[in-house]
Design a protein around this motif. Structure first.
Motif, PDB file in Angstrom:
ATOM      1  N   CYS A 409      -3.165   8.690  17.894  1.00 54.56           N
ATOM      2  CA  CYS A 409      -4.406   8.415  18.624  1.00 54.56           C
ATOM      3  C   CYS A 409      -4.384   9.176  19.943  1.00 54.56           C
ATOM      4  CB  CYS A 409      -4.573   6.919  18.894  1.00 54.56           C
ATOM      5  SG  CYS A 409      -5.070   5.965  17.437  1.00 54.56           S
ATOM      6  N   CYS A 425      -6.136   1.670  17.458  1.00 56.91           N
ATOM      7  CA  CYS A 425      -5.206   2.507  18.225  1.00 56.91           C
ATOM      8  C   CYS A 425      -4.238   1.738  19.110  1.00 56.91           C
ATOM      9  CB  CYS A 425      -5.992   3.502  19.083  1.00 56.91           C
ATOM     10  SG  CYS A 425      -6.642   4.903  18.133  1.00 56.91           S
ATOM     11  N   GLN A 429      -1.069   3.691  20.699  1.00 56.75           N
ATOM     12  CA  GLN A 429      -1.133   3.999  22.126  1.00 56.75           C
ATOM     13  C   GLN A 429      -0.121   3.207  22.941  1.00 56.75           C
ATOM     14  OE1 GLN A 429      -5.372   3.375  22.567  1.00 56.75           O
ATOM     15  NE2 GLN A 429      -5.820   5.550  22.359  1.00 56.75           N
TER      16      GLN A 429
END
Length: 495
Positions: A409, A425, A429
């Motif tokens: 991502c 995500c 992340q």
């Protein structure tokens, strides 16, 4: 205690269970104990009565009830002073004594928790804010609440139970709060239900003990953990069921007894932020050890073998302790096969969803073991600062496995709250990018300095609450290299 009196006391506990089926035949005592602990069944510690029960709210009743309105009583011995300050705190030392009764057929859970709290916050407080997902997922009904044996009216909002102290608890003073509740395990595993459910013959109880916290929303757009809880020096648990099950608990020191048609277990854990348990009738158990740490694995037919889970857990404990240069912080490690959800850590335990393939199962166990340092030993506000435990746990797990990789991502700031990351995500992340950023700092600092700085952070905040800034400042303090360019880019609100 002779066998006769012990049976009478357990029978009294069984009588409090709603819908108990006394016709179910229990397996031999030796068969039960073998599935739960290596310790032979011995006489129980002093038994207390099962929680009182009450009729749960009807299907149309969605408003969380308060505890009964308090009535006047005789004077009592209490540290509570008259007045109000509109204040609570996380800087409290709390010990928990928990008695629970679980009716297996209906999934009804009755819990009585006595919380002995010392105020270490530096100023007075006039309420406790206790966290439990039973309030959010279990249709929790409060049966009664007392403070130093005086009744008070507790209220439920989201996953928080607010207990007014009836006055002010001064700094340094101690009080005892007793909370009785009833809740019902969810029947499915969708959404977050799998954390507090009865599905596929497995009963999963996460964050079920009302625990000192501060009011924190449960909802989030991803699978992150919306919790913040201080460490407790001691938690005593007694759990009673009306049907024969095997208990996966976060300790090997479990006393197990036959109790009518069900089971009665008791155990004590120390220096923990919460206590999770999983129960099932057909668990198979494998036992091992890693550098002197007892390790157990629980699995069910149709899932990964207990020996496979055990080997992964033993490998994770050894590899990560060696990588970090720091002894494993829990007294034992339990991994357990669960029906659904995601890999989930709690002190001394990792839940492993059976749907995972071999690669992801391995990662889930290594990441859950890494959380025993980052969240178990040093806690943080997991909703406000998810990076503080997820980033270093991902780094430690992937370094031990040799699987560090790029994120799938886009790059984002890592100083956001849990609610700011999307469901698609969040993992890529906060965990994957978080681990990669820390590995970048390791390369700049040098490995020896980096791991030494992480150990310094863990030692400074041992059994306390740290956070993202505290972690990053420990890294800065451990090197002469200027880390600010990286920190300003990835943690803009902090640097």
């Amino acid at each position: 205690m002779p066998a006769g009196p012990a049976i009478l006391i357990v029978a009294g506990l069984i009588g409090a269970l709603a819908g108990c089926d006394t016709t179910t035949h229990l397996p031999a005592a030796s068969q039960q104990v073998a599935g739960e602990t290596d310790i032979p069944a011995t006489e129980a510690a002093a038994r207390t009565g099962a929680p009182a029960t009450t009729t749960p709210p009807g299907p149309g009743d969605t408003s969380p009830p308060a505890s009964p309105t308090p009535t006047a009583g005789p004077p009592r011995d209490t540290s509570i002073a008259p007045g109000s300050v509109n204040r609570t705190s996380l800087d409290l030392t709390a010990s928990y004594h928990v008695n629970a009764a679980l009716t297996v057929g209906s999934g009804v859970l009755d819990v009585t928790t006595a919380v002995t709290v010392r105020n270490d916050s530096g100023d007075g407080i006039d309420r406790l804010e206790l966290n439990t997902i039973a309030a959010r997922l279990g249709g929790m009904s409060i049966i009664g609440t007392t403070v130093d044996d005086g009744p008070v009216a507790a209220t439920i909002d989201d996953q928080t139970v607010t207990v007014p102290l009836g006055g002010v608890l001064p700094d340094g003073a101690t009080t005892t709060v007793r909370l009785e509740y009833r809740a019902t395990l969810r029947k499915g595993t969708t959404g977050s239900d799998w954390m507090f459910s009865q599905a596929g013959g497995v009963l999963t109880l996460y964050r079920w003990i009302p625990w000192v916290s501060v009011a924190t929303p449960f909802d989030r757009p991803n699978g992150g953990q919306p919790f913040v809880t201080p460490s407790s020096p001691k938690v005593d648990v007694e759990l009673l069921t009306d049907a024969p099950l095997v208990l996966a608990a976060p300790t090997t020191e479990v006393a197990a007894f036959a109790a009518g048609s069900g089971n009665d277990w008791s155990f004590t854990v120390t220096d923990v932020r919460d206590v999770a348990v999983v129960l099932a009738p057909e668990f198979r158990v494998a036992h091992g050890e890693a550098d002197g740490v007892p390790v157990r694995a629980f699995s069910r037919p149709g899932g990964p073998a207990a020996t496979q889970l055990l080997d992964l857990a033993v490998g994770a404990v050894r590899a990560e302790a060696d990588q970090l240069g720091m002894a494993f912080p829990a007294t034992s490690m339990t991994v357990v096969d669960t029906p659904a959800g995601v890999g989930l850590e709690s002190p001394g335990m990792v839940w492993v969803p059976r749907k995972l393939d071999t690669r992801n199962r391995t990662y889930a166990i290594y990441q859950g073991v890494a959380h025993q340092w980052f969240y178990g030993l040093v806690g943080n506000d997991q909703r406000a600062e998810p990076f503080a435990d997820e980033g270093p746990s991902d780094l430690l797990a992937r370094t031990a496995l040799g699987t560090l990789r790029a994120s799938r991502c886009g790059q984002v700031a890592l100083d956001r709250s849990l609610a700011k990351y999307s469901g698609n995500c969040y993992y890529e992340q906060v965990l994957v990018q978080g681990g990669r950023v820390l590995d970048d700092l390791r390369r700049r600092m040098g490995s020896a300095a980096f791991w030494a700085a992480l150990r310094a952070y863990l030692n400074e905040y041992r059994h306390d609450l740290g956070g993202t800034r505290q972690l990053l400042e420990a890294l800065r303090a451990g090197t002469k290299v200027n880390l600010l360019p990286v920190l300003r880019s990835r943690f803009p609100s902090l640097y």
